[in-house]
Design an enzyme around this catalytic site. Structure first.
Site, PDB file in Angstrom:
ATOM      1  N   ASP A 241      13.895  -4.626   4.994  1.00 64.04           N
ATOM      2  CA  ASP A 241      12.679  -4.377   4.198  1.00 64.04           C
ATOM      3  C   ASP A 241      13.258  -4.128   2.750  1.00 64.04           C
ATOM      4  O   ASP A 241      13.950  -3.301   2.527  1.00 64.04           O
ATOM      5  CB  ASP A 241      11.978  -3.007   4.670  1.00 64.04           C
ATOM      6  N   ASP A 413       1.271  -4.670  13.248  1.00 65.85           N
ATOM      7  CA  ASP A 413       1.731  -3.175  13.199  1.00 65.85           C
ATOM      8  C   ASP A 413       0.700  -2.209  13.982  1.00 65.85           C
ATOM      9  O   ASP A 413      -0.384  -1.780  13.366  1.00 65.85           O
ATOM     10  CB  ASP A 413       1.464  -3.014  11.995  1.00 65.85           C
TER      11      ASP A 413
END
Length: 563
Positions: A241, A413
């Site tokens: 990330d 998600d």
């Protein structure tokens, strides 16, 4: 040697250019039909849809010059789409005529017993027992494939079989991994994305004399049938990330349930105020490290909010370019793959944004929030299958049409929503019930999985099953399945979630979130059958090594690639 590369206008060709540079070869790009006469060796690389590739050649005036080059007897190396265009046609676009050099047609993999696309590392078996005829292909190694359509191995047909050089098995389907005859050598796998094994294939072809490359004899016809099991391996993916820290530098970070800021404690009481962005290293350096450690694939997820637009995010594009110069395995990029408008009013489509990342060196792009909105929109257009209809304008549809569905990953998600065990609402068919011997907080409870957007901050009226089935229909080629509940916990993957999604779609699924020990990877593969598993923090902090994960998988008799 007058080495030229042909770019028909789509697909990641930068990776091959990087690989040739690493191997020490100089080359030029075909920029006009006249360049074919200058070329003494030609490579046609890339991924993409059959129709897009042929139309790209025609629109640039390169179709007939390419046919003339092939007929001239000068060496040709085709990679992926550069192999498939040699055939007469493809089921991907039945009305589109291929080059017709090979008298056979490209068909589609069956998804009855496996996920499609065929995405990952697999064995390649040459037909000729003479190692000198293998073109650097090693049957003991694994090579990277990413495709939904394949050339069948038709050993009983003499005109087609004379082109066969090697085969690969996926499920119970046997197909051509490479073809070779005269001046033509082409492979379905990506040598530029197959690590050191792939680099050796490229180097072997380039080191041979041009005269030798132009006179390859056909391989012997061998009656080959599928084996009980294929050589397909499970992938281990390292994810980074990437976002700006408070000083404006791009760093790799990792959140706990998506919170990437440090929290400090005083006198045993956790502070409520967030600290600095967690800095776990520089993205390019970590990417190079994971490649050396044996990662089968890398993900770079840009989680910074764009002040302008992804196309103006030059630091992130620079990260992708630099990473692509040092790693020779697949690279997925996520973040900002959507329709945007610059501050000056200039619009950019998701296809343009994806194209910029592909040209920088990405192999796949990952779409998250925009995928949820696309499925919500399609569900408003009723269809017989209950999934709704796309309108051809979503980022997923546009990118898949231009580059092929294998280029599109959807990152999901979801979060658990707990309900009573006798719940009879719209998601009752997707309920998961806590096992009597399961975690204490799950016993006697039921839940469904709700999709979220904007990094998990906003719930949407959409279940995870509705989302993954919807994006599969729109054209996504892979699901990257996160879990907000398990993220950063080290408790293991949410096996109920992973199994639910694996049962719901026929495209590859990557399990993510929650890995803390090597045995967690063993469990997710054994319990769910997913094609890949991803981790971040435990790799960044060296709590678990990629080699440890693969050793545990081998011990459990799970097929993995040896770097």
């Amino acid at each position: 040697m007058g080495l030229y590369l042909l770019d028909y206008g789509a697909g990641n060709v930068q990776s091959l250019a990087n690989t040739l540079t690493k191997l020490g070869y100089t080359f030029q790009w075909i920029s006009s039909p006249a360049d074919f006469h200058k070329a003494t060796s030609l490579i046609f690389p890339g991924v993409g849809a059959f129709e897009s590739a042929i139309n790209g050649l025609i629109s640039r005036g390169l179709y007939e010059p390419l046919r003339e080059y092939l007929a001239s007897g000068k060496p040709y190396l085709g990679i992926c789409i550069g192999m498939q265009v040699l055939f007469r046609s493809s089921l991907e676009s039945p009305a589109t005529r291929g080059l017709g050099i090979i008298p056979s047609d490209i068909g589609r993999f069956s998804n009855a017993d496996k996920s499609v696309p065929h995405m990952g590392w697999n064995a390649v078996e040459p037909l000729d027992a003479d190692e000198s005829a293998h073109e650097g292909v090693d049957p003991a190694q694994r090579y990277y494939f990413v495709h939904s359509f394949r050339a069948p191995y038709e050993w009983a047909r003499a005109d087609a079989a004379q082109w066969a050089h090697s085969t690969t098995q996926y499920g119970q389907e046997l197909f051509l991994a490479s073809v070779r005859r005269g001046n033509v050598f082409a492979c379905q796998f990506h040598p530029e994305k197959s690590g050191q094994a792939g680099l050796r294939v490229l180097d072997a072809w380039l080191k041979a004399s041009e005269a030798g490359r132009a006179t390859s004899p056909p391989a012997p016809r061998v009656a080959r049938t599928p084996k009980p099991t294929d050589g397909f391996t499970k992938r281990i993916i390292a994810c980074m990330d990437v976002r700006s820290n408070d000083d404006g530098d791009l760093v790799v970070t990792k959140g706990d349930q998506y919170d990437v800021r440090e929290r400090t404690a005083a006198d045993g009481v956790q502070a409520q105020a967030a600290g600095a962005v967690r800095n776990l290293g520089k993205p390019v350096a970590l990417a190079a490290r994971y490649y050396e450690e044996g990662a089968d694939e890398l993900c770079l997820m840009n989680i910074t909010s764009f002040r302008h637009s992804p196309l103006r995010d030059q630091p992130m594009l620079a990260v992708v370019r630099s990473a692509a110069e040092t790693v020779y395995v697949p690279l997925t990029i996520g973040g900002g793959i959507k329709d945007t408008v610059d501050p000056d009013g200039t619009p950019h489509t998701a296809l343009e944004v994806a194209g910029a990342y592909f040209r920088a060196g990405a192999d796949k792009v990952s779409i998250a929030t925009e995928a949820v909105f696309a499925v919500e929109a399609m569900r408003a257009r009723p269809s017989a299958d209950g999934l709704g209809e796309g309108d051809g304008t979503s980022g997923i549809e546009c990118i898949a049409h231009a580059y092929g569905r294998q280029a599109v990953v959807v990152s999901v998600d979801p979060r658990r929503v707990y309900v009573d065990a006798d719940y009879d609402g719209p998601y009752r068919d997707e309920l998961v019930f806590g096992a009597p011997d399961g975690a204490e907080q799950e016993r006697g409870r039921a839940w469904w999985y709700q999709c979220t957007v904007r990094g998990g901050r906003e719930p949407r009226p959409l279940s995870v099953v509705q989302l993954v089935r919807g994006v599969e229909k729109l054209g996504a080629g892979e699901i990257l399945l996160n879990s907000i509940d398990r993220d950063g916990t080290g408790l293991g993957f949410d096996l109920d979630l992973v199994a639910l999604v694996r049962r719901s779609v026929r495209i590859p699924v990557v399990a993510s979130s929650g890995a803390g020990r090597p045995e967690h990877f063993v469990k997710v593969f054994e319990a769910t059958g997913v094609e890949a598993a991803l981790a971040a923090g435990i790799f960044h902090r060296r709590e678990v090594g990629i080699d440890e994960v693969k050793a545990a998988l081998r011990e459990a008799n799970i097929n993995v690639r040896t770097a």
